[in-house]
Design an enzyme around this catalytic site. Structure first.
Site, PDB file in Angstrom:
ATOM      1  N   LEU A 514     -14.885  10.112 -10.377  1.00 49.91           N
ATOM      2  CA  LEU A 514     -14.669   9.814  -8.950  1.00 49.91           C
ATOM      3  C   LEU A 514     -13.776  10.848  -8.286  1.00 49.91           C
ATOM      4  CD1 LEU A 514     -14.075   5.956  -9.166  1.00 49.91           C
ATOM      5  CD2 LEU A 514     -16.153   7.132  -8.412  1.00 49.91           C
ATOM      6  N   GLY A 515     -12.902  11.451  -9.050  1.00 51.81           N
ATOM      7  CA  GLY A 515     -11.989  12.445  -8.492  1.00 51.81           C
ATOM      8  C   GLY A 515     -10.824  12.658  -9.432  1.00 51.81           C
ATOM      9  N   GLY A 517      -6.446  13.084  -9.477  1.00 58.47           N
ATOM     10  CA  GLY A 517      -5.194  12.962  -8.759  1.00 58.47           C
ATOM     11  C   GLY A 517      -4.062  13.520  -9.576  1.00 58.47           C
ATOM     12  N   PHE A 519      -2.106  11.998 -11.485  1.00 61.82           N
ATOM     13  CA  PHE A 519      -2.044  11.364 -12.802  1.00 61.82           C
ATOM     14  C   PHE A 519      -3.095  11.942 -13.735  1.00 61.82           C
ATOM     15  CE2 PHE A 519      -2.555   8.049 -15.934  1.00 61.82           C
ATOM     16  CZ  PHE A 519      -1.290   7.503 -16.060  1.00 61.82           C
ATOM     17  N   GLY A 520      -4.277  12.241 -13.205  1.00 62.60           N
ATOM     18  CA  GLY A 520      -5.367  12.741 -14.020  1.00 62.60           C
ATOM     19  C   GLY A 520      -6.703  12.326 -13.413  1.00 62.60           C
ATOM     20  N   VAL A 522     -10.149  10.217 -12.538  1.00 65.46           N
ATOM     21  CA  VAL A 522     -10.467   8.810 -12.299  1.00 65.46           C
ATOM     22  C   VAL A 522     -11.982   8.637 -12.457  1.00 65.46           C
ATOM     23  CG1 VAL A 522     -10.325   6.870 -10.702  1.00 65.46           C
ATOM     24  CG2 VAL A 522      -8.533   8.614 -10.696  1.00 65.46           C
ATOM     25  N   LYS A 536      -8.227   5.206 -14.432  1.00 66.23           N
ATOM     26  CA  LYS A 536      -7.395   6.392 -14.211  1.00 66.23           C
ATOM     27  C   LYS A 536      -6.801   6.801 -15.556  1.00 66.23           C
ATOM     28  CE  LYS A 536      -3.587   6.133 -11.669  1.00 66.23           C
ATOM     29  NZ  LYS A 536      -2.680   6.133 -10.483  1.00 66.23           N
ATOM     30  N   ASP A 632       5.302   8.944  -2.323  1.00 68.76           N
ATOM     31  CA  ASP A 632       4.195   9.890  -2.486  1.00 68.76           C
ATOM     32  C   ASP A 632       2.991   9.432  -1.672  1.00 68.76           C
ATOM     33  OD1 ASP A 632       3.044  12.223  -3.413  1.00 68.76           O
ATOM     34  OD2 ASP A 632       2.290  11.324  -5.255  1.00 68.76           O
TER      35      ASP A 632
END
Length: 824
Positions: A514-515, A517, A519-520, A522, A536, A632
């Site tokens: 999906l994308g 971020g 964090f890593g 997803v 995620k 954030d």
């Protein structure tokens, strides 16, 4: 439209609103007429308290008729409705009745003949010389019971002149009551409430930022409190608060300070602070050398080295007599004493509202205070504050209390025997206990090792896993909780097995990505039950790690709101750390907003999105059980469900605030360039206003359809904030509106949202509205918006500029920064 509403309000009210904020010799006010300040914030006119027929001339907030902030004739009421306010022949403001009898006058000592009175938007009634505009007299110089922004509480120790508040006699009688409040500037400024001549409450000393004895007082940087000294010796205390938020501090007839702020949504005055805040806050509750602490039972105790003066009365709960010293200090022992040379020591007590009657030595380091006090036989205690210096006490220690948070450290001088005896007792008790505990822990350790080995053979190949609350036995390899993970915290969420998530995402296939971020990556997944999820997965290359993972577990598992993403569970297995969220059909805001291949977000959807973000922030800041600062907030952390409802996600950087905490500092600045408030990015200081700044950037991005980072490669650009500020000052905000949403029908609302966005990104936190006020602005409950001031970071915000920072920073590929603040 606003003028029509104003006229309608005037017609419906009990009196007639004169379309002026002035009083002149030719323009008078007759009961029940009123005048209104130019911004429709305050009114001046006649009022009648409940249960009486007396009439008074007063000033009150336009939104609430009975929120009186000033009374002219408080000790000389009119008995009927014949009152008239005008300018007298000698230039004074006068209140007369139908018989031309004077009931009150401004009594300005040097009034010229040609004057007029004007009601200002801060609630101040000023008498001015028409020829040169000079202020001759003002109601802020003669307050009643209300402390308002811009009003100065003065004290001149040389002349004895003071500006004080005086309480009403009762809630129905504005006559002079028994309580007064004001600034006392002897040695060091403090705010007092007096009952007659006796102190009733004390704020503790001013340290340049706040009053140290007020536990929940905001810092100067956020609230605008200041203490100023003039050349003639006058010391003034003032608050320069955000002007469009109505607030006041009233000295009540019972002797309490009550701060209230106008809640636009509920149309009520919300109480935000009270003093005295509890019984321990009452002046000298426990007598001389007594310490008041609500957490103790009884709440009063003697300071170290002291005992009750009257033991019988003390045990009955009468603590007014206080305490007396038990053992003589070194200076008081006679020369024949065997312990004459035994030096005194200091006992430390933390979180203290330090005693009254201190002497101050400025410019002295903390390490020097102890020696200075020891060398002075009359010094019985000391404390140090960086904004004050050394404080010494040579008399009784009066009005000591321990605060739940804040306060200072007090060092009380005691005879060496007091601490030596305590040390001997501690050694006698601690040594045997420690030895016993060591033996017990050794036995427990070996027992645990034996039981773990025995249990491990039985559980091989078995694991308890969860699928959104449903448990079952699986043959997959066991979940391994690493030693550095807090297992009890993970128990608050359902645990998913790695095999289950691998199956749900088709072995984390790229087609399900999906994308990515901070964090890593997803991934989209589908559980065996058919439920869609988003997984995620922590990337080893991510700047985030275990701390952020555990932070999100603790926070988001405790939060429930329609504008916050819902966390379904987590996985900690085979060295992996993963979160499982509800699946958002419309992905993240940055995809929908900046990817031109996606469906266009129309204006109504965009407006609903940042209104929903605002509601989510309001829940985090004010309504949740935990007070959360997100830190954030950016488009990639805003997820959109199938109805385009926004949900705030990614709480790895978030921080919890205490119930009375309003600001914090950090040595590790985390967040994303372009969305961090200047006071946070440059000084590590964050608060609710930091999230408001990020929200303002989001509003400007949503309206313009441009990323904040899209300006970074343009050497001539000032960044999104600078670009917006430039167009605002050129009266050309239409140029920054995304052409895909620009239409005549929505133009006024879009420009208003740009205005609100600029208010949110102002450089100083005190100028930014709270998120509750922002929501009121968006819903037009606050129609008249203030003029924004200079935003933060309007200088060039390109990579070369960022690289010149004196702080050490690292930037990950996903634009997440981790900054360690270090001195030059």
């Amino acid at each position: 439209m606003l003028e029509s509403l104003f006229i309608l309000f005037c017609l419906l009210s009990s009196g007639f609103c004169i379309e002026s904020n002035n009083i002149t010799a030719s323009l008078v006010i007759k009961d029940p007429d009123t005048i209104v300040s130019s911004g429709n914030i305050y009114r001046l006119g006649f009022f009648r308290p409940a249960n009486t027929t007396n009439r008074y001339l007063g000033i009150w907030n336009y939104v609430s008729a009975m929120s009186i902030i000033w009374v002219a004739n408080r000790d000389n009421p009119l008995k009927d409705s014949s009152g008239i306010v005008t300018i007298s022949e000698d230039g004074d403001i006068v209140l007369i009745n139908g018989k031309r009898e004077i009931f009150w006058s401004s009594n300005a000592t040097s009034s010229p003949m040609n004057t007029s009175a004007r009601l200002l938007d801060n609630g101040n009634l000023v008498l001015q010389d028409i020829s040169n505009g000079r202020t001759i007299w003002e109601s802020f110089g003669h307050p009643t019971d209300a402390f308002m922004p811009k009003l100065k509480l003065n004290d001149n120790p040389r002349t004895g002149e003071r500006v004080l508040l005086t309480s009403w006699r009762s809630p129905q009688d504005p006559d002079f009551g028994s309580f007064t409040a004001g600034l006392q500037a002897l040695n060091i400024p403090q705010i007092f409430i007096w009952n007659g001549s006796r102190p009733h409450w004390r704020s503790g000393p001013w340290n340049g930022q706040s009053f140290t004895g007020v536990a929940d007082m905001y810092a100067k940087y956020l609230d605008g409190y200041s203490v100023m000294k003039q050349d003639d010796g006058t010391v003034s205390f003032m608050q320069d608060y955000y002007g469009k938020i109505l607030m006041k501090i009233i000295l009540k007839s019972n002797g309490s300070f009550v701060q209230t702020m106008w809640n636009v949504q509920r149309r009520v005055w919300d109480v935000t602070w009270i003093a005295p805040m509890d019984v321990c806050d009452v002046y000298e509750k426990c007598g001389p050398f007594g310490n008041c602490n609500l957490l103790n039972s009884p709440m009063c105790s003697c300071l170290k080295g002291y005992e009750p003066k009257n033991k019988e009365e003390w045990d009955k709960g009468n603590w007014s007599g206080g305490c007396v010293r038990k053992t003589l200090l070194q200076c008081d022992r006679n020369n024949n004493s065997t312990d004459k040379n035994k030096a005194d020591v200091f006992w430390k007590i933390t979180n203290v509202k330090v005693p009254d009657f201190m002497d101050v030595s400025t410019g002295i380091e903390a390490v020097e205070c102890e020696g200075l006090c020891l060398r002075n036989c009359s010094c019985i205690a000391y404390s140090h504050d960086h904004g004050i210096g050394c404080m010494f006490w040579n008399r009784s220690l009066i009005d000591v209390r321990q605060l739940p948070i804040g306060g200072l450290v007090l060092h009380v001088r005691v005879a060496y025997l007091e601490l030596d005896n305590q040390k001997d007792i501690r050694v006698i008790v601690i040594v045997p206990v420690t030895i016993g505990l060591v033996i017990v822990f050794i036995g427990i350790f070996f027992t645990w090792r034996w039981m773990a080995k025995r249990k491990g053979t039985k559980r091989k190949g078995r694991i308890l896993t969860y699928e959104v609350g449903k448990s079952y036995i699986s043959d997959s390899s066991g979940v391994v909780l690493r030693d550095d993970i807090d297992e009890p915290s993970l128990d608050e969420l359902p645990l998913f097995s790695f095999q289950m998530l691998e199956t749900a995402t088709f072995q984390f296939d790229v087609t399900n990505l999906l994308g990515k971020g901070g964090f890593g990556p997803v991934y989209k997944g589908k559980l065996a039950s058919g439920k869609d999820i988003a997984v995620k997965r922590l990337s080893t290359a991510s700047g985030q790690g275990l701390q952020e993972f555990m932070n999100e577990v603790v926070l988001i598992s405790k939060l429930q709101h329609r504008n916050l993403v819902r966390l379904l569970g987590c996985c900690v297995e085979k060295g992996e750390k993963m979160f499982i969220y509800e699946y958002m059909q419309n992905r993240s805001l940055d995809v929908s907003l900046f990817d031109r291949s996606q469906n266009i977000l129309d204006w109504r959807k965009r407006f609903n999105i940042f209104e929903g973000i605002g509601r989510g922030l309001l829940y985090l800041h004010r309504d949740s059980r935990l007070r959360i600062i997100h830190r954030d907030l950016k488009p990639s952390n805003i997820l959109l469900d199938e109805d385009w409802c926004p949900k705030i996600s990614d709480f790895g950087m978030a921080r919890i605030f205490g119930g009375n905490q309003n600001q914090a500092d950090t040595g590790r600045v985390v967040g994303t360039y372009g969305y961090m408030a200047p006071e946070y990015a440059m000084g590590g200081r964050f608060s609710e206003k930091s999230d408001v700044f990020s929200f303002g950037v989001l509003v400007l991005e949503i309206v313009s359809g441009r990323k904040n980072t899209s300006f970074y490669n343009d050497e001539l650009s000032l960044g999104l904030l600078g670009y917006s500020w430039k167009l605002w000052n050129e009266y050309n905000t239409v140029d920054m509106i995304d052409q895909r949403i620009s239409s005549p029908s929505s133009l006024a609302e879009i420009v208003r949202c740009i205005h609100i966005g600029l208010l949110c990104v102002q450089e100083f936190p005190v100028n930014r509205p709270s998120i509750s006020t922002v929501l009121s602005m968006l819903s037009s409950e606050i129609f008249d918006l203030p003029v924004p001031e200079h935003p933060g970071f309007t200088d060039r915000w390109n990579r070369s500029y960022v690289g010149s920072s004196s702080s050490k920073t690292s930037e990950s590929a996903n634009k997440v920064t981790l900054t360690a603040l270090e001195g030059r």
